[in-house]
Design an enzyme around this catalytic site. Structure first.
Site, PDB file in Angstrom:
ATOM      1  N   ARG A 260       0.162  15.007 -13.973  1.00 16.75           N
ATOM      2  CA  ARG A 260       0.995  13.901 -13.287  1.00 16.75           C
ATOM      3  C   ARG A 260       2.486  14.322 -13.125  1.00 16.75           C
ATOM      4  NH1 ARG A 260      -1.658   9.649 -16.973  1.00 16.75           N
ATOM      5  NH2 ARG A 260      -1.454  11.624 -18.509  1.00 16.75           N
TER       6      ARG A 260
ATOM      7  N   HIS B  36      -7.860   9.709 -12.396  1.00 17.80           N
ATOM      8  CA  HIS B  36      -9.141  10.552 -13.024  1.00 17.80           C
ATOM      9  C   HIS B  36     -10.189  11.079 -11.812  1.00 17.80           C
ATOM     10  CE1 HIS B  36      -8.387   8.466 -17.153  1.00 17.80           C
ATOM     11  NE2 HIS B  36      -8.016   9.708 -17.287  1.00 17.80           N
TER      12      HIS B  36
HETATM   13  P1  ADP Z   1      -6.520  12.796 -23.142  1.00 21.08           P
HETATM   14  O1  ADP Z   1      -6.593  11.784 -24.159  1.00 21.08           O
HETATM   15  O2  ADP Z   1      -7.098  13.817 -23.205  1.00 21.08           O
HETATM   16  O3  ADP Z   1      -4.973  12.898 -22.497  1.00 21.08           O
HETATM   17  P2  ADP Z   1      -6.815  11.081 -20.644  1.00 21.08           P
HETATM   18  O4  ADP Z   1      -8.172  10.172 -20.228  1.00 21.08           O
HETATM   19  O5  ADP Z   1      -5.586  10.278 -20.640  1.00 21.08           O
HETATM   20  O6  ADP Z   1      -7.370  11.837 -21.861  1.00 21.08           O
HETATM   21  O7  ADP Z   1      -6.549  11.946 -19.743  1.00 21.08           O
HETATM   22  C1  ADP Z   1      -7.452  13.082 -19.420  1.00 21.08           C
HETATM   23  C2  ADP Z   1      -7.150  13.983 -18.234  1.00 21.08           C
HETATM   24  O8  ADP Z   1      -6.751  13.325 -17.051  1.00 21.08           O
HETATM   25  C3  ADP Z   1      -5.625  14.705 -18.869  1.00 21.08           C
HETATM   26  O9  ADP Z   1      -5.528  16.042 -18.239  1.00 21.08           O
HETATM   27  C4  ADP Z   1      -4.790  13.919 -17.968  1.00 21.08           C
HETATM   28  O10 ADP Z   1      -3.693  14.451 -17.628  1.00 21.08           O
HETATM   29  C5  ADP Z   1      -5.527  13.532 -16.844  1.00 21.08           C
HETATM   30  N1  ADP Z   1      -4.837  12.355 -16.102  1.00 21.08           N
HETATM   31  C6  ADP Z   1      -5.143  10.956 -16.682  1.00 21.08           C
HETATM   32  N2  ADP Z   1      -4.428  10.231 -15.757  1.00 21.08           N
HETATM   33  C7  ADP Z   1      -4.267  10.743 -14.712  1.00 21.08           C
HETATM   34  C8  ADP Z   1      -3.875  10.553 -13.208  1.00 21.08           C
HETATM   35  N3  ADP Z   1      -3.444   9.355 -12.798  1.00 21.08           N
HETATM   36  N4  ADP Z   1      -3.915  11.486 -12.185  1.00 21.08           N
HETATM   37  C9  ADP Z   1      -4.341  12.524 -12.599  1.00 21.08           C
HETATM   38  N5  ADP Z   1      -4.635  13.095 -13.985  1.00 21.08           N
HETATM   39  C10 ADP Z   1      -4.800  12.252 -14.828  1.00 21.08           C
END
Ligand code: ADP
Length: 171
Positions: free
Chosen positions: A94, A19
């Site tokens: 990802r 994130h």
């Molecule tokens: P949600 O429940 O909205 O998917 P997340 O916290 O899992 O919430 O993810 C928020 C955003 O961050 C999403 O767009 C997800 O694809 C992205 N994301 C999560 N982990 C990663 C990572 N390791 N690298 C890049 N983007 C990520």
């Protein structure tokens, strides 16, 4: 020209270095970035929304990223974006496995509000396999998560699972 305000929404349960990678890329492009923590009770998060916001603030503080806000929201995303005057939604991509869900969400959000554009960003390669779910699973079994999350988040995870796992991590 209108100031470009971007919203990066997510559950952030908890925030990971993946994130943070996306946040760092987004602040380089947008003059204002709002990290928006979805309450998401449907996902039954491990951490309360207040804890998730606090962990984001603690994780980002040492990075001095400047024009960045962190807050929670519990409404429809496009409504929240509209209220904040944001015309861009940032999402991280990802792997191909993310694509179908993200594609669906982006198109639905576009249908709900044509003025908001979804923009996808890819993290550095080492974070492409990283998710909050994986982090919780490793922490639950007492594994080391220090290279996947910031120290304040690692500490919170130890506090949650430290006395030995009581409740299994949720997806
Ligand atoms: P949600 O429940 O909205 O998917 P997340 O916290 O899992 O919430 O993810 C928020 C955003 O961050 C999403 O767009 C997800 O694809 C992205 N994301 C999560 N982990 C990663 C990572 N390791 N690298 C890049 N983007 C990520």
């Amino acid at each position: 020209m209108k100031e470009k305000i971007a919203v990066y929404p997510g559950t952030f349960d908890p925030i990971t270095k993946g994130h943070i990678d996306i946040i760092q890329r987004a602040v380089r492009i947008f003059p204002r970035l709002i990290v928006a923590v979805a309450c998401n009770p449907g996902k039954a998060p491990l951490f309360s929304v207040e804890e998730r916001v606090e962990m984001i603030l603690q994780s980002l503080e040492p990075l001095n990223l400047g024009h960045l806000e962190v807050e929670s929201f519990s409404s429809l995303l496009v409504e929240y974006a509209r209220k904040k005057g944001a015309n861009v939604i940032i999402r991280g991509l990802r792997a191909v496995s993310d694509f179908e869900y993200e594609f669906q969400m982006a198109l639905i959000n576009r249908k709900l509000d044509h003025s908001v554009e979804t923009l996808f960003m890819m993290p550095s390669e080492p974070y492409t396999y990283l998710s909050s779910r994986i982090v919780k699973e490793i922490a639950y079994y007492g594994g080391n998560v220090e290279c996947l999350v910031t120290p304040p988040v690692a500490k919170r995870l130890r506090e949650k699972f430290g006395m030995g796992p009581k409740t299994p991590p949720r997806p």
